[in-house]
Write a protein that holds these residues in place. Structure first.
Motif, PDB file in Angstrom:
ATOM      1  N   UNK A   1       1.722   1.999   0.608  1.00 29.38           N
ATOM      2  CA  UNK A   1       0.277   1.849   0.420  1.00 29.38           C
ATOM      3  C   UNK A   1      -0.154   2.355  -0.955  1.00 29.38           C
ATOM      4  N   UNK A   2       0.369   3.502  -1.367  1.00 29.22           N
ATOM      5  CA  UNK A   2      -0.022   4.063  -2.661  1.00 29.22           C
ATOM      6  C   UNK A   2       0.402   3.160  -3.806  1.00 29.22           C
ATOM      7  N   UNK A   3       1.604   2.610  -3.716  1.00 29.52           N
ATOM      8  CA  UNK A   3       2.070   1.720  -4.775  1.00 29.52           C
ATOM      9  C   UNK A   3       1.267   0.415  -4.785  1.00 29.52           C
ATOM     10  N   UNK A   4       0.959  -0.121  -3.606  1.00 28.04           N
ATOM     11  CA  UNK A   4       0.156  -1.345  -3.541  1.00 28.04           C
ATOM     12  C   UNK A   4      -1.236  -1.107  -4.116  1.00 28.04           C
ATOM     13  N   UNK A   5      -1.817   0.056  -3.835  1.00 29.88           N
ATOM     14  CA  UNK A   5      -3.123   0.387  -4.404  1.00 29.88           C
ATOM     15  C   UNK A   5      -3.042   0.511  -5.920  1.00 29.88           C
TER      16      UNK A   5
END
Length: 430
Positions: A109-113
């Motif tokens: 999730x953090x990388x996608x954000x």
């Protein structure tokens, strides 16, 4: 330990509660024993984190090393659930994402954000040491996440089990990722995540992991009744199932339970569940056997019904057809992504078509050769792949396939080879 490490079959241990009343503790224990007795097929299926090729493709999409997530499955998220997280972040470009249960999903999730808009991830987990280790792990990937220790010290008035002590939540949440607490706290404990649903922004999304398990299916059933303005749909494209909820109309009132005697009702329900388990009613009659593949028959039946409705509408003066196609508006309102159609195809009608969980899209089209076709689009719940497959319904030839999280069907009375050829042209560009 982080989600890079190999983990055991069961989730990390939980501290023993000290404040719960005796009737509630006995009720929780009865539920755990009952669902443990019927839940072993789901637990065995969860050992697989998904196909290695799918995991590599996901990591490539996020420009992460192939060893960034060496171990998935068991109590960790599987590739199917992680893929849904990436898709929704790419579609929503959320400002605030709240995650319940840190781990592999935190990295994804953090990388996608970071790639899609730079929103903020607020992650909560009940294990203090795991939170610290995960924070360092994410920092190694240059990811800044608001990850906090949230012990299971709260009790929900509406749901059994112990809940996170959450603080400093954003006023508006665009995406809620639910991968905790574990079922060993209580099979229905994740239902208390609906305490955050009032903060969900318009078109916001809820993602619940392990949605194929008996407890989560009962949670989903109750959520559908309590939150009628959120469309919930079970996606079975992973090893453990994902419940996807998308907020729409906010004008309907929210149901609530009567608080009177709730604790004793928990015990009564637990006793009833135990009796039902003895007859196999829950495991088979109510929830369906597991594991089993998602079937295409319902999707094809809906596609055939939409074609019949479209043909009937064309012959009625009182029914209005709409030839205006706005793919962006459709995606924004329904979450359905339409493919690109071959040049020269003329759209004669575009309609929302009601299905069991949420609207789908039904279209009537004419090719440059004058062939009249029907096109149907919905979220994927079929065993199809990117290459079109063929079926027949009431004399029509249907070609159906999947592209990402979408399922498509092209129907016509032309020669079967011709319908498959036309479907192949669309699928290649999907």
């Amino acid at each position: 330990m982080t989600s890079r490490d190999l983990t055991g079959f069961l989730p990390l241990g939980e501290p023993r509660p000290v404040s719960s009343a005796l009737p509630r503790r006995l009720s929780d224990m009865a539920w755990r024993i009952a669902f443990g007795a019927i839940g072993w097929p789901w637990l065995l299926a969860s050992l697989s984190g998904g196909r290695p090729a799918d995991k590599r493709a996901l990591l490539d999409e996020l420009d992460l090393a192939h060893d960034a997530l060496p171990h998935l499955g068991s109590w960790k998220a599987d590739v199917g659930f992680l893929r849904h997280i990436v898709r929704e972040i790419a579609r929503l470009r959320p400002a605030h994402v709240v995650e319940l249960g840190a781990g592999a999903s935190s990295l994804i999730a953090a990388r996608a954000l970071q790639i899609h808009g730079g929103g903020r991830l607020h992650s909560f987990d009940q294990h203090d040491g795991f939170v610290d280790a995960t924070r360092r792990w994410l920092a190694d990937h240059a990811l800044d996440v608001d990850i906090r220790h949230a012990p299971l010290t709260q009790e929900s008035a509406d749901w059994p089990g112990r809940w996170y002590a959450l603080d400093q939540l954003p006023e508006r949440i665009d995406l809620i990722i639910i991968d905790g607490p574990p079922w060993s706290v209580h099979p229905l404990v994740r239902g208390a995540a609906d305490s955050l649903f009032a903060r969900l922004s318009p078109n916001g999304v809820v993602l619940l992991d392990d949605a194929a398990r008996p407890g989560e299916r009962l949670v989903a059933r109750r959520w559908r009744k309590r939150w009628p303005h959120i469309d919930f749909r079970l996606m079975q494209d992973g090893t453990k199932g994902t419940l996807l909820g998308r907020r729409r109309d906010t004008s309907l009132p929210v149901a609530n339970d009567d608080d009177t005697g709730r604790t004793w009702r928990h015990m009564g329900r637990a006793a009833a569940i135990a009796a039902l388990i003895a007859t196999g009613w829950i495991a088979r009659g109510e929830l369906g056997e597991f594991p089993q593949s998602a079937q295409a028959s319902s999707f094809l039946d809906e596609a055939a019904a939409s074609r019949r409705a479209g043909l009937l509408r064309q012959g009625m003066e009182s029914q209005v057809e709409s030839a205006t196609l706005n793919p962006q508006e459709i995606e924004q309102s329904t979450g359905i992504v339409l493919p690109a159609f071959p040049a020269g195809w003329r759209v004669t009608d575009v309609q929302l078509f009601p299905t069991a969980d949420s609207p789908s899209i039904a279209m009537s089209m004419v090719t440059p050769q004058g062939e009249q076709l029907s096109f149907f689009a919905d979220r994927a719940e079929t065993p199809a792949e990117a290459t079109p497959m063929m079926a027949r319904r009431q004399g029509d030839t249907m070609a159906y396939w999947e592209a990402g999280s979408m399922a498509y069907a092209l129907t016509g009375q032309a020669d079967a080879r011709r319908v498959m050829q036309l479907a192949g042209e669309i699928a290649r560009d999907s």
